[in-house]
Write a protein that holds these residues in place. Structure first.
Motif, mmCIF file in Angstrom:
data_model
loop_
_atom_site.group_PDB
_atom_site.id
_atom_site.type_symbol
_atom_site.label_atom_id
_atom_site.label_comp_id
_atom_site.label_asym_id
_atom_site.label_seq_id
_atom_site.Cartn_x
_atom_site.Cartn_y
_atom_site.Cartn_z
ATOM 1 N N LYS A 1 -8.363 1.265 -0.389
ATOM 2 C CA LYS A 1 -8.524 1.491 -1.836
ATOM 3 C C LYS A 1 -7.280 2.151 -2.407
ATOM 4 O O LYS A 1 -6.743 3.087 -1.811
ATOM 5 N N LYS A 2 -6.848 1.657 -3.538
ATOM 6 C CA LYS A 2 -5.683 2.233 -4.227
ATOM 7 C C LYS A 2 -6.011 3.658 -4.662
ATOM 8 O O LYS A 2 -7.136 3.921 -5.126
ATOM 9 N N PHE A 3 -5.041 4.516 -4.570
ATOM 10 C CA PHE A 3 -5.244 5.901 -4.994
ATOM 11 C C PHE A 3 -5.617 5.938 -6.475
ATOM 12 O O PHE A 3 -6.492 6.708 -6.893
ATOM 13 N N GLU B 1 -3.575 4.445 1.468
ATOM 14 C CA GLU B 1 -4.289 3.335 0.823
ATOM 15 C C GLU B 1 -4.633 2.220 1.812
ATOM 16 O O GLU B 1 -5.719 1.641 1.746
ATOM 17 N N PHE C 1 0.850 -1.194 0.000
ATOM 18 C CA PHE C 1 0.000 0.000 0.000
ATOM 19 C C PHE C 1 0.884 1.243 0.000
ATOM 20 O O PHE C 1 1.974 1.238 0.562
#
Lengths: 225, 225
Positions: B201-203, B196, B182
């Motif tokens: 959640k991924k950027f 993250e 992350f």
């Protein structure tokens, strides 16, 4: 038009501002302490000219700020907020640390403190605004939350805000009070109202050693209103 | 010794301080607005000399204070807190009321306002301290709570205090982050960190119209840290 209710929306903390030295010190409860510059770190403290502490700050050129937490003892507010140091030694019996400048710092119920050296003094009418440069600061307890003026007014006086689950409809309260001859008693020191209807207990039935939950004044300091 | 953590224990609110007139106005986010005298009601507002607004207050001798509430839109902080009025008209598109003195008062997300006429100006180094006499004040919404600086720092940035049930142990967080690659992204405008691991959640997976929850800056204003 000035609506004074709007003034309550301005946020403040609550502090003991002290001054003096090892031989004689004094302090008062203040809600107006705030940083004015970062480089260097300088803080303003506002003090009524009639406050006994104003003389101490002017004479010594130093002041300390003890940051109070939410469950600060009523005695602290009573001692520093509603009584004058002209009449008794406010420092007596308190836990005091002396700062780098020699200023007394009250540790009772303090979660942090600042120690400042006065670099400017401004006359703003009834009050003096002391600008102090930070010489020392320390966190004493990072587990407790600082008390805000709003919290002190709303929660500590037992009157919840309109939208809170604990809100008490005053019109209903008055009706109950009239119906059952409940009375209200006011603390002559701090103005706190003991409302029998709300408390569910007659003022006369309170134990003799009961004290005002706000300022620590005794039962005999209350008058019926 | 100076422990800068101690400075966080001083309580402040958050306000839009505005100045100017109908033709041109400007405003900035301030946390240092406070009453200095009751009779007459006077307020101090502290403003960096480099702030574009300082020129407006000095020229017009008036300022307004809009008290913000806890759920104030990030756009408001972005517009008034992290951008300069030298580059664009901050008043454009805002709900503005003009006060008795003609000063613009921002109504967006305001629960109360004050309007003040400058009676004294003090130079405290990097900042000016404007002392304003209250000419008008009004409560606009008494159901919402004023935002405090503490709340803004701790809650709005998503980092809960140590004793809160929502506190996130940073050491655990970093472990997770390393284990699953992350990353963290920082808003170059306000410093907000998108983590993250914490957000889950991924950027890169955030929608294109996603904006910084603090200042409203766009995705492209973020850098990996």
């Amino acid at each position: 038009m000035i609506d004074f209710e709007a003034l309550y929306s301005i946020s403040y903390g609550l502090y003991i501002v002290c001054s003096g030295d090892k031989t004689k010190g004094n302090g008062f409860i203040s809600n107006t302490v705030f940083q004015v510059t970062a480089e260097p770190a300088r803080f303003a403290a506002c003090c009524n000219k009639d406050n006994y502490s104003a003389q101490f700050i002017q004479k010594s050129g130093i002041f300390s700020v003890s940051v109070l937490h939410k469950d600060t003892s009523p005695d602290i507010f009573g001692r520093f907020g509603y009584k004058s140091g002209k009449d008794f030694d406010k420092m007596e019996g308190m836990q005091i640390r002396y700062g780098e400048t020699g200023v007394p710092i009250v540790l009772n119920d303090a979660i942090a403190f600042l120690e400042c050296k006065v670099v400017q003094t401004f006359d703003v009418g009834t009050h003096l605004l002391f600008i102090g440069e930070l010489v020392q600061s320390e966190v004493l307890n990072d587990a407790l939350e600082p008390i805000t003026y709003l919290y002190y007014r709303q929660i500590k006086k037992g009157v919840a805000p309109k939208n809170a689950p604990t809100y008490v409809d005053k019109s209903k309260l008055e009706k109950t009070a009239t119906g059952s001859a409940f009375k209200k008693f006011k603390c002559t020191a701090c103005g706190y109202i003991y409302d029998e209807a709300k408390e569910g207990k007659k003022f006369a039935d309170l134990p003799d050693d009961w004290v005002c939950p706000i300022c620590g004044s005794e039962k005999e300091d209350f008058i019926e209103v």
